[in-house]
Design an enzyme around this catalytic site. Sequence first.
Site, mmCIF file in Angstrom:
data_model
loop_
_atom_site.group_PDB
_atom_site.id
_atom_site.type_symbol
_atom_site.label_atom_id
_atom_site.label_comp_id
_atom_site.label_asym_id
_atom_site.label_seq_id
_atom_site.Cartn_x
_atom_site.Cartn_y
_atom_site.Cartn_z
ATOM 1 N N GLU A 169 18.468 75.994 25.058
ATOM 2 C CA GLU A 169 18.420 74.758 25.841
ATOM 3 C C GLU A 169 18.219 73.621 24.849
ATOM 4 O O GLU A 169 17.121 73.428 24.319
ATOM 5 C CB GLU A 169 17.264 74.788 26.848
ATOM 6 C CG GLU A 169 17.179 73.502 27.671
ATOM 7 C CD GLU A 169 15.858 73.334 28.392
ATOM 8 O OE1 GLU A 169 15.828 72.564 29.368
ATOM 9 O OE2 GLU A 169 14.859 73.962 27.986
ATOM 10 N N ASP B 24 14.062 78.542 26.014
ATOM 11 C CA ASP B 24 13.610 77.324 26.685
ATOM 12 C C ASP B 24 13.157 76.294 25.652
ATOM 13 O O ASP B 24 12.516 76.622 24.653
ATOM 14 C CB ASP B 24 12.436 77.679 27.617
ATOM 15 C CG ASP B 24 11.995 76.515 28.460
ATOM 16 O OD1 ASP B 24 12.821 76.002 29.229
ATOM 17 O OD2 ASP B 24 10.807 76.121 28.365
#
Length: 529
Positions: A273, A214
């Site tokens: 990401e 993330d």
Amino acid sequence: MRRTAEQPTEKQNAPQWWRDCVFYQVYVRSFADSDGDGVGDLEGVRNRLGYLELLGVDALWLTPFYRSPMADHGYDVADPRAVDPLFGDLAAFDALVADAHRRGIKVTIDVVPNHTSDEHEWFVAALAAGPGSPERDRYIFRDGTGTDGAAPPNNWVSVFGGPAWTRIADGQWYLHLFGSRQPDLNWANPEVGADLEQTLRFWLDRGVDGFRIDVAHGMAKPATLPDMDPRAAGAFATGEFFDPRFDDDGVHEIHRMIRKVLDEYPSTMAVGEIWTMNDDRLAHYLRPDELHLGFNFRLVLTHFDADAIQATIERSLTAAATAGAPPTWTLSNHDVWRQVSRYGGGRQGLDRARAMALVQLALPGAVYLYNGEELGLGNVDLPDEALTDPRALHEDATDRGRDGARVPLPWEGTETPFGFSDTGRSWLPVPADWAELTVEAQLEDTESTLSLYRQAIELRQQHPACSGDEVEWYGAPAGCFALRRRPGGLICALNTSASPVALPPGEVLLSSAPLRDGMLPPDAAAWLV
């Protein structure tokens, strides 16, 4: 099955299964509820593995299920090595991994290394310890500016809106690029890296096959924390304006550490990401000693126009090839509007989403699907009282947040929430007009969106034409394109014009809409060999 670290030399001959993998993102809260509380859980996922096997996906990506106060639905992690009771326990996780592996499905999970929850034991200790303490050094605390330090240390803004700084009782400020309950970690402190390594090994030893990182572009911060250009906040990572909050060069050393750990565990991987629209910057994350895959969000941000989509594909292929890595394609996830709604909603939006499903599944590299896109789900216009996303609830909010793309999946029956929960509870309301979109309703309908995805995934995995890492382009009418996979030979034609067009020569394997007198209709795509 438990996995233990092995010597890096054993990694060299391990299969790189992720290079052409079809991943399926399970937003755990919204997938399937096994205990009737209205929130999806790990046992719910395990109970639906048969569906995922039938769909034909190769691997899962599970969103965070760790212990959390759920201020950001699990992306505010209080303990990254424990399962939150809302989702089950470690035994449920182990059973899910074991059953998925028995079905030939890999399991990857989210890790959140940029920040923690404000209820993490480290942050609680930091607040208690005071300025200048080792406990505070695990986070980014600073004195304020202006009279009595009453102004934030710099002008950075939060992704969720408002300042990226919150002041505490003793006068210092802490940084949070997201919600105020998600304080950013200080990656200049070696304890932070050591803790992430411990977390990676904990889950790898339990058998996971990889991680989604993330905010993979956000952990490192420049030491001086210079002011950002305020225009960068709305620039969608184009790099047009100075934005020191993200994509600092120091982040690459963090990814090298992650890669070193993974290299000790054969056949494991990491995808990042990475919100950057700069192709060279994206390629840096995919160097041989960093991430295996990097999310490319260009297709998400490209409108339904053949020329624009072709340019996006070409740039994405080039960026990945520069680093010697496979490209990674996605059209949606839990943070963006579903593609049916992005492409106009209604029948037109669905037709275009079906066409783009064939485009992305025709491309070389890894593909990420978001749960529900295979059912043709669109965003849901939720009432104000149902909204839960901190992005929508923030006092400076300028949009309605991401809840509309996170509504629980419809499985079966004619009454909402359509089998998501046996008790009829669901943490977000499921619209009644989804009765025709349930898995049950679509499974035996050969014309359904679910059937289209199943056929496309099966062809992608089994047909010899769906092979090769290169793409070549045909000449095509205005508003259209045709690409060919090489050396396999699969042709994918897309029509974004307002008129039917002739298809390239070949046998039609699959089309997103019925042909009209052998012609490809508007808002449609087809595969040929």
